[in-house]
Design an enzyme around this catalytic site. Structure first.
Site, PDB file in Angstrom:
ATOM      1  CG  HIS A  51     -23.708   1.102   7.538  1.00 27.36           C
ATOM      2  ND1 HIS A  51     -23.732  -0.167   7.018  1.00 27.36           N
ATOM      3  CD2 HIS A  51     -22.567   1.672   7.054  1.00 27.36           C
ATOM      4  CE1 HIS A  51     -22.660  -0.365   6.274  1.00 27.36           C
ATOM      5  NE2 HIS A  51     -21.933   0.736   6.275  1.00 27.36           N
ATOM      6  CB  SER A  74     -29.524  -0.047   5.710  1.00 26.92           C
ATOM      7  OG  SER A  74     -28.204  -0.316   6.148  1.00 26.92           O
ATOM      8  CB  SER A  79     -25.116  -2.503   8.627  1.00 32.54           C
ATOM      9  OG  SER A  79     -25.842  -1.765   7.664  1.00 32.54           O
ATOM     10  CG  ASP A 128     -21.454   3.997   3.551  1.00 31.64           C
ATOM     11  OD1 ASP A 128     -20.623   3.414   2.816  1.00 31.64           O
ATOM     12  OD2 ASP A 128     -21.370   3.996   4.795  1.00 31.64           O
ATOM     13  CD  GLU A 189     -19.496   7.944   5.876  1.00 34.07           C
ATOM     14  OE1 GLU A 189     -19.919   9.091   5.645  1.00 34.07           O
ATOM     15  OE2 GLU A 189     -19.088   7.589   6.993  1.00 34.07           O
ATOM     16  CG  ASN A 214     -13.173   7.564   1.798  1.00 33.82           C
ATOM     17  OD1 ASN A 214     -13.457   6.918   2.802  1.00 33.82           O
ATOM     18  ND2 ASN A 214     -12.114   7.306   1.057  1.00 33.82           N
ATOM     19  CE  LYS A 219     -15.516   8.013   6.143  1.00 32.88           C
ATOM     20  NZ  LYS A 219     -15.048   6.729   5.630  1.00 32.88           N
ATOM     21  CG  ASP A 223     -13.755   4.810   8.531  1.00 29.87           C
ATOM     22  OD1 ASP A 223     -14.213   4.020   9.369  1.00 29.87           O
ATOM     23  OD2 ASP A 223     -13.909   4.660   7.314  1.00 29.87           O
ATOM     24  CG  ASN A 224      -8.860   4.684   7.372  1.00 27.99           C
ATOM     25  OD1 ASN A 224      -9.967   4.214   7.194  1.00 27.99           O
ATOM     26  ND2 ASN A 224      -8.236   5.363   6.443  1.00 27.99           N
ATOM     27  CB  CYS A 228      -9.132   0.281  13.453  1.00 33.60           C
ATOM     28  SG  CYS A 228     -10.179   0.192  11.974  1.00 33.60           S
ATOM     29  CG  HIS A 334     -11.036  -6.140   0.989  1.00 30.51           C
ATOM     30  ND1 HIS A 334     -11.553  -4.936   0.593  1.00 30.51           N
ATOM     31  CD2 HIS A 334     -11.515  -7.077   0.154  1.00 30.51           C
ATOM     32  CE1 HIS A 334     -12.313  -5.146  -0.460  1.00 30.51           C
ATOM     33  NE2 HIS A 334     -12.317  -6.435  -0.748  1.00 30.51           N
ATOM     34  CG  HIS A 390     -15.531   3.117  13.511  1.00 28.96           C
ATOM     35  ND1 HIS A 390     -14.493   2.253  13.786  1.00 28.96           N
ATOM     36  CD2 HIS A 390     -15.403   3.441  12.207  1.00 28.96           C
ATOM     37  CE1 HIS A 390     -13.776   2.072  12.703  1.00 28.96           C
ATOM     38  NE2 HIS A 390     -14.313   2.763  11.724  1.00 28.96           N
ATOM     39  CB  SER A 398     -17.908   9.733   9.367  1.00 29.99           C
ATOM     40  OG  SER A 398     -16.825   8.942   9.703  1.00 29.99           O
ATOM     41  CD  GLN A 402     -21.908  11.716   4.109  1.00 26.31           C
ATOM     42  OE1 GLN A 402     -22.397  12.564   3.370  1.00 26.31           O
ATOM     43  NE2 GLN A 402     -21.567  10.515   3.673  1.00 26.31           N
TER      44      GLN A 402
END
Ligand code: NAD
Ligand code: 9W4
Length: 468
Positions: A51, A74, A79, A128, A189, A214, A219, A223-224, A228, A334, A390, A398, A402
């Site tokens: 992205h 991307s 994105s 990614d 990613e 991931n 990460k 991310d999760n 969020c 999802h 995010h 993240s 990387q």
């Protein structure tokens, strides 16, 4: 001109936002300070397919500062932040990305990011979702067995890739064998990309080493959970400008994303209900003080519904037909099938109305009995569709993974072909690189204490499969 972006005059605006993001991406800035002088990526050609956002711009400039020769595209046709792409292109880094690419554009951009002016390919890839890796692998396979490009498919995207690879096969036969033979490895990613890599490794088709970013703790937690926790309320508020406090919110799924979402709603002072199919996660939700019930139980009382399961058809059209008037429905799990949107639209007598357009999609669905519900982001990820995903600090975690994965690969170019996790020491290093900005002071363990615990004083401090 070795770049293609929507509007290069957006570069100045992009740069202003990059400067703000740098301040909130301490892991990347600390990586520059710590490793920059040694230039561990000196002369290494890196293709990125990720992205093209403001945060990614800070990643790109980190790789450049470590010595890399970078080209970027991307990994999603929607994105790209055009001002970010412009700012990076203006520095001379070839970028091929704009918001609203067609699929043909998208694969052409991937090809251009993978191809240096002298026709050579990258030494390393930042991926990614696995599209840059896929292009090399499918191109390589097609050079051995061109018939795969003629296999009939009703998958439009595969047809687009096949078409491009056919052209390549004619114009430059053997290109992908040459490219693949020089690639040292890829750092990946996302879950989807890692799954693709593992399947290729299992089939013996993987052509170079891969590092799974991931599943680093630094990460996935960011991310999760933390990402969020920030961006769910952000999306709901930008979409509806509604006071969440005092409302009843149902969060479907209490995995990592559900945990962050439920906590965010509680932090807003909502009454939070949780649904789960897994008894352990359900028990965790109870212990955190949430009421665990089914969506059916919530229908008479919930004002806001959030799906976070990774499963399909979690909120059905029938559920929506029975919700309270003006209930808000959204998804942070999802991509687009947790909520039965197609079935809702096909319901007899349901009338859809656009409230806000594509910059922050909100639609009202009115049912024949007169009640209505609001659907955010057309049932796609609400934190991306109605907000900007995010925050930079989350992406810093993240992207520091990387960057360390890229340095690690450059230092170990001859590793056997396989999918590797980033070592726990490097995962810890990512955390360490963020601590100073947070004003945290780490406690130093004594040799005596390390001996008592039976661990190495230099870490890793937890066993490989420790659950944080
Ligand atoms: P997870 O597997 O840890 O959690 C999902 C939970 O949902 C599990 O506990 C599972 O038991 C539960 N579940 C499954 N079916 C259910 C059902 N029908 N009803 C109620 N609960 C159900 O996964 P996760 O890491 O929390 O990720 C969830 C989804 O969020 C994934 O699709 C992931 O790709 C996505 N995700 C989104 C973002 C974002 O920014 N929007 C970020 C990270 C992950
Ligand atoms: N973004 C995105 C944006 C708009 C959009 C079809 C039309 C993911 C992670 C990061 O996916 C991302 N519009 C879409 S899909 C879509 C996707 N459609 C669908 O109909 C509209 C995306 C990572 N990230 C952050 O979260 C913050 N900075 C980052 O780099 C970015 C974007």
């Amino acid at each position: 001109m070795d770049y293609q972006v929507a509007d290069i005059s957006l570069a100045e605006f992009g740069r202003k936002e990059i400067v703000i993001a740098e301040h909130e991406m301490p892991g990347l800035m600390a990586t520059r300070a710590k490793y920059g002088p040694d230039k561990p990526l000196k002369g290494i050609k890196i293709t990125g397919s990720l992205h093209m956002t403001i945060q990614t711009a800070v990643l790109i400039e980190t790789l450049v500062e470590l010595g890399a020769d970078v080209r970027w595209c991307s990994c999603n046709i929607f994105s790209t932040q055009d001002h970010a792409a412009a700012a990076i292109a203006a520095t001379g880094v070839p970028v091929f990305a704009w918001k609203g690419e067609t699929l043909d554009d998208y694969w052409e951009c991937t090809y251009r990011a993978l191809t240096w002016p002298d026709g050579s390919g990258p030494d390393q890839i930042v991926d990614d979702g696995g599209d840059a890796t896929l292009m090399i692998h499918r191109g390589y396979l097609a050079e051995d067995k061109s018939a795969i490009l003629d296999e009939p498919t009703d998958n439009h995207e595969l047809a687009v890739i096949n078409h491009l690879l056919k052209r390549m096969l004619k114009e430059s036969p053997g290109h992908w064998h040459k490219v693949a033979s020089k690639v040292v490895g890829v750092s990946e990613e996302t879950t989807t990309g890692v799954n693709r890599l593992s399947q290729m490794a299992m089939r013996g088709e993987l052509l170079f080493q891969a590092v799974n970013v991931n599943d680093s703790v630094t990460k996935s937690k960011f991310d999760n959970v933390y990402g969020c926790r920030h961006s769910l309320p952000d999306g709901i508020k930008r979409a509806m400008d509604v006071l969440i406090s005092g409302k009843t919110v149902m969060v479907c799924g209490y995995g990592d994303v559900g945990k962050g979402s439920a906590e965010a709603m509680r932090n807003e002072r909502a009454q939070v209900l949780v649904s789960e199919i897994d008894p352990i996660c359900a028990l965790q939700a109870c212990m955190a003080g949430f009421r665990v019930c089914t969506v059916e139980d919530a229908l008479p009382i919930a004002d806001i519904y959030v799906t976070a399961t990774g499963n399909k058809n979690v909120i059905t059209a029938k559920h929506m037909s029975q919700m309270k008037d003006q209930a808000i429905v959204c998804n942070i799990g999802h991509f687009d099938n947790e909520i039965e949107v197609n079935q809702l639209e096909a319901m007899p007598g349901v009338v859809k109305e656009e409230i806000k357009g594509s910059y922050c999609p909100v639609h009202r669905y009115r049912f024949p009995d007169g009640h209505a519900i609001y659907l955010l982001a057309e049932g796609r990820l609400v934190n991306l569709g109605c907000a900007t995903g995010h925050p930079s600090f989350v992406m810093s975690n993240s992207f520091t993974n990387q960057t360390l994965a890229q340095i690690d690969m450059a230092a170990n170019p001859k590793r056997a072909i396989n999918v590797y996790r980033l070592s726990k020491q490097l995962d810890e290093e990512v955390a360490r690189l963020h601590l100073a900005k947070l004003g945290a002071q780490l406690t130093t363990m004594s040799h005596d204490q390390a001996e008592y615990l039976g661990i190495d004083i230099n870490g890793p401090f937890k066993p490989e499969h420790y659950r944080y």
